[in-house]
Design a protein around this motif. Structure first.
Motif, PDB file in Angstrom:
ATOM      1  N   GLU A 225       0.833  -1.199   0.000  1.00  0.00           N
ATOM      2  CA  GLU A 225       0.000   0.000   0.000  1.00  0.00           C
ATOM      3  C   GLU A 225       0.865   1.246   0.000  1.00  0.00           C
ATOM      4  OE1 GLU A 225      -2.971   0.576   3.059  1.00  0.00           O
ATOM      5  OE2 GLU A 225      -3.664  -1.465   2.655  1.00  0.00           O
ATOM      6  N   LYS A 226       0.461   2.214  -0.815  1.00  0.00           N
ATOM      7  CA  LYS A 226       1.166   3.488  -0.799  1.00  0.00           C
ATOM      8  C   LYS A 226       0.149   4.569  -0.470  1.00  0.00           C
ATOM      9  CE  LYS A 226       4.082   1.861  -4.594  1.00  0.00           C
ATOM     10  NZ  LYS A 226       3.257   0.708  -5.022  1.00  0.00           N
ATOM     11  N   ASN A 227       0.366   5.274   0.634  1.00  0.00           N
ATOM     12  CA  ASN A 227      -0.584   6.309   1.024  1.00  0.00           C
ATOM     13  C   ASN A 227      -0.167   7.654   0.460  1.00  0.00           C
ATOM     14  OD1 ASN A 227      -2.022   4.455   2.691  1.00  0.00           O
ATOM     15  ND2 ASN A 227      -0.370   4.678   4.190  1.00  0.00           N
ATOM     16  N   PHE A 228      -1.150   8.362  -0.097  1.00  0.00           N
ATOM     17  CA  PHE A 228      -0.886   9.678  -0.658  1.00  0.00           C
ATOM     18  C   PHE A 228      -0.698  10.692   0.475  1.00  0.00           C
ATOM     19  CE2 PHE A 228      -2.388  13.738  -2.339  1.00  0.00           C
ATOM     20  CZ  PHE A 228      -1.550  13.868  -3.419  1.00  0.00           C
ATOM     21  N   VAL A 229       0.408  11.417   0.452  1.00  0.00           N
ATOM     22  CA  VAL A 229       0.628  12.394   1.518  1.00  0.00           C
ATOM     23  C   VAL A 229       0.804  13.808   0.971  1.00  0.00           C
ATOM     24  CG1 VAL A 229       1.652  10.765   3.143  1.00  0.00           C
ATOM     25  CG2 VAL A 229       3.122  11.960   1.527  1.00  0.00           C
ATOM     26  N   GLY A 230       0.523  14.007  -0.315  1.00  0.00           N
ATOM     27  CA  GLY A 230       0.654  15.344  -0.887  1.00  0.00           C
ATOM     28  C   GLY A 230       2.100  15.801  -0.921  1.00  0.00           C
ATOM     29  N   LEU A 231       2.311  17.060  -0.562  1.00  0.00           N
ATOM     30  CA  LEU A 231       3.654  17.632  -0.699  1.00  0.00           C
ATOM     31  C   LEU A 231       4.475  17.527   0.573  1.00  0.00           C
ATOM     32  CD1 LEU A 231       2.811  20.761  -2.865  1.00  0.00           C
ATOM     33  CD2 LEU A 231       3.842  18.619  -3.607  1.00  0.00           C
ATOM     34  N   ASP A 232       4.026  16.730   1.542  1.00  0.00           N
ATOM     35  CA  ASP A 232       4.727  16.604   2.829  1.00  0.00           C
ATOM     36  C   ASP A 232       6.217  16.327   2.666  1.00  0.00           C
ATOM     37  OD1 ASP A 232       2.429  17.031   4.075  1.00  0.00           O
ATOM     38  OD2 ASP A 232       2.363  15.151   5.217  1.00  0.00           O
ATOM     39  N   ASN A 233       6.534  15.392   1.746  1.00  0.00           N
ATOM     40  CA  ASN A 233       7.935  15.013   1.574  1.00  0.00           C
ATOM     41  C   ASN A 233       8.761  16.191   1.091  1.00  0.00           C
ATOM     42  OD1 ASN A 233       7.694  12.325   2.353  1.00  0.00           O
ATOM     43  ND2 ASN A 233       6.916  11.750   0.341  1.00  0.00           N
ATOM     44  N   TYR A 234       8.172  16.993   0.168  1.00  0.00           N
ATOM     45  CA  TYR A 234       8.908  18.142  -0.351  1.00  0.00           C
ATOM     46  C   TYR A 234       9.117  19.180   0.738  1.00  0.00           C
ATOM     47  CZ  TYR A 234       8.408  16.177  -4.949  1.00  0.00           C
ATOM     48  OH  TYR A 234       8.492  15.348  -6.020  1.00  0.00           O
ATOM     49  N   VAL A 235       8.081  19.350   1.569  1.00  0.00           N
ATOM     50  CA  VAL A 235       8.214  20.289   2.681  1.00  0.00           C
ATOM     51  C   VAL A 235       9.367  19.852   3.568  1.00  0.00           C
ATOM     52  CG1 VAL A 235       7.083  21.153   4.766  1.00  0.00           C
ATOM     53  CG2 VAL A 235       5.780  20.938   2.634  1.00  0.00           C
ATOM     54  N   GLN A 236       9.454  18.547   3.810  1.00  0.00           N
ATOM     55  CA  GLN A 236      10.519  18.046   4.681  1.00  0.00           C
ATOM     56  C   GLN A 236      11.901  18.250   4.056  1.00  0.00           C
ATOM     57  OE1 GLN A 236       9.806  14.048   6.107  1.00  0.00           O
ATOM     58  NE2 GLN A 236      11.723  14.062   7.254  1.00  0.00           N
ATOM     59  N   VAL A 237      11.981  18.026   2.741  1.00  0.00           N
ATOM     60  CA  VAL A 237      13.278  18.218   2.079  1.00  0.00           C
ATOM     61  C   VAL A 237      13.783  19.640   2.297  1.00  0.00           C
ATOM     62  CG1 VAL A 237      14.450  18.345  -0.144  1.00  0.00           C
ATOM     63  CG2 VAL A 237      12.907  16.450   0.328  1.00  0.00           C
ATOM     64  N   PHE A 238      12.858  20.611   2.178  1.00  0.00           N
ATOM     65  CA  PHE A 238      13.301  22.000   2.252  1.00  0.00           C
ATOM     66  C   PHE A 238      13.365  22.540   3.674  1.00  0.00           C
ATOM     67  CE2 PHE A 238      11.992  21.784  -2.203  1.00  0.00           C
ATOM     68  CZ  PHE A 238      13.158  22.259  -2.776  1.00  0.00           C
ATOM     69  N   THR A 239      12.782  21.839   4.655  1.00  0.00           N
ATOM     70  CA  THR A 239      12.808  22.377   6.007  1.00  0.00           C
ATOM     71  C   THR A 239      13.810  21.667   6.903  1.00  0.00           C
ATOM     72  OG1 THR A 239      10.938  20.946   6.540  1.00  0.00           O
ATOM     73  CG2 THR A 239      10.452  23.246   6.020  1.00  0.00           C
ATOM     74  N   ASP A 240      14.224  20.450   6.535  1.00  0.00           N
ATOM     75  CA  ASP A 240      15.164  19.731   7.384  1.00  0.00           C
ATOM     76  C   ASP A 240      16.592  20.131   7.021  1.00  0.00           C
ATOM     77  OD1 ASP A 240      16.706  17.969   8.783  1.00  0.00           O
ATOM     78  OD2 ASP A 240      15.435  16.226   8.396  1.00  0.00           O
ATOM     79  N   PRO A 241      17.273  20.858   7.914  1.00  0.00           N
ATOM     80  CA  PRO A 241      18.608  21.344   7.557  1.00  0.00           C
ATOM     81  C   PRO A 241      19.600  20.216   7.287  1.00  0.00           C
ATOM     82  CG  PRO A 241      18.163  21.683   9.898  1.00  0.00           C
ATOM     83  CD  PRO A 241      16.879  21.245   9.271  1.00  0.00           C
ATOM     84  N   ARG A 242      19.359  19.043   7.873  1.00  0.00           N
ATOM     85  CA  ARG A 242      20.299  17.942   7.676  1.00  0.00           C
ATOM     86  C   ARG A 242      20.332  17.497   6.219  1.00  0.00           C
ATOM     87  NH1 ARG A 242      18.641  13.239  10.708  1.00  0.00           N
ATOM     88  NH2 ARG A 242      16.845  14.398  11.439  1.00  0.00           N
ATOM     89  N   ILE A 243      19.228  17.670   5.494  1.00  0.00           N
ATOM     90  CA  ILE A 243      19.166  17.175   4.123  1.00  0.00           C
ATOM     91  C   ILE A 243      19.982  18.050   3.182  1.00  0.00           C
ATOM     92  CG2 ILE A 243      17.623  16.827   2.166  1.00  0.00           C
ATOM     93  CD1 ILE A 243      15.538  15.810   4.121  1.00  0.00           C
ATOM     94  N   PHE A 244      19.876  19.381   3.350  1.00  0.00           N
ATOM     95  CA  PHE A 244      20.545  20.251   2.394  1.00  0.00           C
ATOM     96  C   PHE A 244      22.001  20.524   2.725  1.00  0.00           C
ATOM     97  CE2 PHE A 244      16.899  21.087  -0.128  1.00  0.00           C
ATOM     98  CZ  PHE A 244      17.444  21.552  -1.315  1.00  0.00           C
ATOM     99  N   SER A 245      22.359  20.302   4.012  1.00  0.00           N
ATOM    100  CA  SER A 245      23.718  20.659   4.410  1.00  0.00           C
ATOM    101  C   SER A 245      24.771  19.869   3.645  1.00  0.00           C
ATOM    102  CB  SER A 245      23.891  20.443   5.910  1.00  0.00           C
ATOM    103  OG  SER A 245      23.668  19.087   6.218  1.00  0.00           O
ATOM    104  N   VAL A 246      24.415  18.669   3.151  1.00  0.00           N
ATOM    105  CA  VAL A 246      25.431  17.857   2.477  1.00  0.00           C
ATOM    106  C   VAL A 246      25.856  18.434   1.135  1.00  0.00           C
ATOM    107  CG1 VAL A 246      24.893  15.659   3.542  1.00  0.00           C
ATOM    108  CG2 VAL A 246      23.647  16.372   1.530  1.00  0.00           C
ATOM    109  N   PHE A 247      25.123  19.439   0.626  1.00  0.00           N
ATOM    110  CA  PHE A 247      25.554  20.004  -0.655  1.00  0.00           C
ATOM    111  C   PHE A 247      26.908  20.681  -0.531  1.00  0.00           C
ATOM    112  CE2 PHE A 247      21.206  19.662  -2.454  1.00  0.00           C
ATOM    113  CZ  PHE A 247      21.581  19.004  -3.597  1.00  0.00           C
ATOM    114  N   GLY A 248      27.302  21.018   0.712  1.00  0.00           N
ATOM    115  CA  GLY A 248      28.637  21.572   0.930  1.00  0.00           C
ATOM    116  C   GLY A 248      29.720  20.653   0.389  1.00  0.00           C
TER     117      GLY A 248
END
Lengths: 330, 437
Positions: free
Chosen positions: A87-110
């Motif tokens: 089963e895959k539950n639809f969660v809308g844009l939650d994942n995208y919100v998390q990508v842009f709000t969780d600093p741990r995710i973007f910090s690795v671009f350094g």
């Protein structure tokens, strides 16, 4: 082929073809065969479709293995799928919100910056050797082979080779000790050095590809230009700046686009050599960890989509800032 | 024209999405149950590639056929079993007998054939909780391990360590002696390979004598606080690394080489499950050491003077829901668990309650170590600790957060023990609030 059809021009007709002849030659619809054989309509359609059949294989593979998985990726990125559940539950844009709000995710671009800066060294080395070897040099084919060779080796093998090279007391330390370096750093263990070591490995591997691109481009420059430049008394350095560099500017530009996209999505070398430990995790490694270690395939898909978007945007900006001018050497 | 073509491609893609949405699902055959007739072809997918290659499995199959001649057994070994199997689970063709990969207990029914009520198995088998959900059993462990530390007896003697450490401080003292008096690396982390770092997590529960430790941890908003199991486990790793009692460059460790080094005395200790003992012994024998040099001790902690060791099952064997010969698959599992002699040959604890403990754990009995098993999780909380770990991205069962711990301890990353444990508590606590509240 003689063009002699009823109602057409005589045998000694001018070079311009008559309308029906032209039709037969270019369009494929032949009145003569129409008259002789009634059931040729099917063959006609087949003839029309032939080029599409050739295309179908390539386009089909492209759709199946590139666009179809990409569509799936978009679909997963709006679900909370863990990678196995039916089963895959639809969660809308939650994942995208998390990508842009969780600093741990973007910090690795350094980490990508190391590879980005290393790509300048890579271009410089490739350009230098491409220029050198495009003039007649002794053993030039041998050197070309040597330079291109690393690119032919599997990335996994390179990872392992360099793992031994960077070991404490390994090949690199031994070589350095010949030159009196008594206390070399831990090439992979030291957090200040590890990313340079990995970026260096990446340079070693990909220089060959840039080199071949540059060499090909340089050799497409007409030889007379060099002769003319020689006659005018231009030095090699002047020839480089006035002829070679402008002549291959498009290839250099292309290489830079590839380098930036590449440094954003570095994967194999750090993954094999350090597994992303010691601060060497890149965005792709992190995406992989999110998907398969933390079993958040939905979030990881969103990260992959974001990476795709970033690469597209950067490429677009690059094309705007450095427009693709026509190369004109004459 | 270009627009039309693009629309066509889009339409095609949409249609493909729609079609694939309807795919999946399998018809069930009334005769094809685990109680049916034992016949047909079964494929056993396994992580023991070594036993596939050296023909051990073929011998098992021959023995099995003496009892069940109508079954044809084939084997497939996968090197990266844990990773590849999860990908395969998305198809319907992942073998008939499999070891349950890291799917969550509430997903068992989607992929595995139920074997019966858990209570019916309790009198015969150990290690049932891991493969049980909601009172139904889905798999049987193929063997079990104790958790603790493999060490080299000769090095300990040479260093002058006479008593095995039974507490945090004694452990650090003992390793310090090893460092001072021998050339051996006191403890090897195997940081680069990653997974060996996760092994000491198997001691969860042994430090505080809490058989419900996974649930306790899953509901604790701040488990990295003094007095808990995970604090003791991760704290020991941190302090050992911070005291300089581990290898110099953890980024270049090598698992295969580490077995040889422990066997020959270049490494003194490695925290690993008891499955590692036989491999270490083999490595020692092959490289000029002696199997007798390899010892096994419990995690250095005690409850009122008594040391405990958690024993738990290895992979659980299960029948695929999509198998076409479920009865044969189930017969194979029962036979291989009870009659194949696998656990004796591997020095593992047999999942069958009647069978004696393996020889290599005799050191435990001499040292007065008590064995304990983790209780099954209460209904509705089976996958809780996994869910919290996934959500908080603290990979209890993976190496990532422990590698960071090692980095901080050796001064290669910012922070100290307090700050990192506080960060772990914060991440863990947020997920506990979300999932366990």
């Amino acid at each position: 082929m003689a063009i002699a059809t009823p109602g057409a021009a005589p045998a000694d007709a001018p070079a311009v073809l008559s309308a029906p002849a032209r039709a037969r030659r270019f369009g494929g619809s032949s009145r003569r065969t129409d008259r002789r054989r009634g059931g040729s309509a099917g063959r006609n359609v087949l003839q029309h479709l032939t080029p599409w059949f050739f295309l179908a294989a390539a386009v089909g593979l492209l759709l199946l293995f590139t666009y179809w998985p990409a569509l799936n990726l978009f679909y997963f990125s709006v679900t909370d799928w863990d990678g196995i559940d039916l089963e895959k539950n639809f969660v809308g844009l939650d994942n995208y919100v998390q990508v842009f709000t969780d600093p741990r995710i973007f910090s690795v671009f350094g980490v990508s910056l190391y590879y980005f800066f290393a790509s300048f060294a890579q271009m410089a080395i490739a350009l230098y050797f491409a220029t050198l070897l495009s003039f007649s040099t002794r053993f030039s084919n041998l050197f070309r082979g040597i330079l291109f060779f690393p690119y032919l080796i599997n990335g996994v093998a390179i990872g392992f080779v360099f793992l031994y090279l960077f070991q404490p007391g390994g090949t690199l330390d031994t070589v350095l000790s010949w030159f009196g370096v008594a206390d070399p750093p831990q090439w992979l263990g030291n957090p200040d050095v590890v990313n340079w070591s990995l970026a260096g490995t990446s340079v070693w591997r990909y220089t060959g590809m840039n080199f071949v691109l540059f060499l090909g481009a340089i050799q497409s420059i007409p030889h007379e230009l060099y002769e003319a430049a020689d006659l005018d008394g231009a030095s090699r350095w002047q020839q480089f700046w006035a002829i070679i560099f402008p002549g291959i500017r498009r290839v250099v530009g292309l290489s830079f686009i590839l380098a930036i996209a590449g440094s954003l999505s570095v994967f194999e070398i750090p993954f094999i050599m350090t597994g992303g430990a010691n601060g060497s995790a890149t965005f792709v490694i992190q995406t992989l960890q999110t998907a398969f270690t933390f079993r958040q395939v939905g979030l990881a898909s969103a990260m992959a989509v974001v990476l795709l978007a970033i690469v597209l945007v950067i490429t677009w900006i690059q094309r705007k800032v450095f427009p693709d001018e026509k190369v004109d050497l004459t | 024209m270009a627009k039309k073509a693009f629309a066509g491609i889009a339409l095609l893609a949409t249609a493909a999405v729609a079609i694939s949405g309807c795919a999946g699902g399998g018809a069930s055959d009334a005769d094809n149950t685990i109680d049916g007739e034992v016949k047909g072809d079964i494929k056993v997918v396994t992580w023991r590639t070594d036993l596939v290659e050296d023909g051990t499995f073929e011998k098992y199959a021959e023995e099995f056929n003496k009892e069940y001649p109508d079954v044809k057994v084939t084997f497939e070994g996968i090197t990266d079993y844990a990773g590849e199997m999860l990908t395969r689970m998305s198809t319907t063709n992942y073998g008939d007998v499999i070891g349950i990969p890291a799917i969550k207990p509430d997903q068992y029914e989607q992929f595995l054939e139920p074997l019966g009520e858990t209570t019916d198995f309790e009198d015969t088998y150990r290690f049932l909780p891991a493969a049980s959900y909601d009172g139904t059993q889905y798999g049987i462990a193929w063997g079990g391990n104790a958790n603790g530390v493999v060490y080299n007896k000769k090095i300990f003697e040479e260093a002058g360590v006479t008593e095995l450490p039974t507490s945090h401080d004694e452990w650090l003292d003992a390793l310090q002696k090893v460092k001072d008096n021998t050339d051996a690396i006191p403890m090897y982390t195997n940081y680069k390979d990653g997974w060996p770092l996760t092994q000491s997590f198997g001691n969860l529960g042994a430090i505080t004598d809490d058989p419900d430790a996974p649930i306790t941890m899953a509901e604790d908003p701040a488990p990295w606080t003094e007095g808990t199991d995970v604090y003791a486990i991760d704290g020991l790793l941190y302090d050992t690394v911070a005291a300089g009692l581990t290898e110099d460059d953890p980024l270049t460790t090598n698992w295969e080489q580490s077995k040889v080094d422990l066997g020959t005395g270049k490494i003194a200790t490695m925290p690993l499950g008891s499955w590692a003992i036989s491999q270490m012994q083999a490595a020692a024998e092959e490289n000029g050491g002696s199997a007798d040099d390899i010892g096994y001790m419990a995690f250095p902690a005690n409850v009122d003077g008594t040391q405990l060791a958690v024993i738990g099952g290895d992979y659980n064997l299960a029948v695929s829901k999509h198998s076409k010969a479920k009865a044969a698959a189930w017969a194979w599992i029962q036979w291989v668990v009870e009659d194949s002699g696998y656990t004796e040959a591997q020095g593992m604890i047999s999942p069958v309650l009647d069978k004696p403990l393996p020889e290599n754990l005799q050191g435990f009995e001499e040292a007065g170590v008590e064995l304990m098993e983790i209780n099954p999780a209460p209904a509705g909380k089976e996958g809780l600790i996994n869910n919290v770990a996934d959500d908080s991205q603290v990979d209890l069962y993976g190496p990532i957060y422990r590698q960071k711990l090692v980095d901080i301890a050796r001064g290669a990353a910012d922070g100290d023990k307090e700050s990192y444990f506080a960060e772990l508590n914060e991440r863990w606590g947020a997920s506990v609030e979300k999932l366990a509240g």
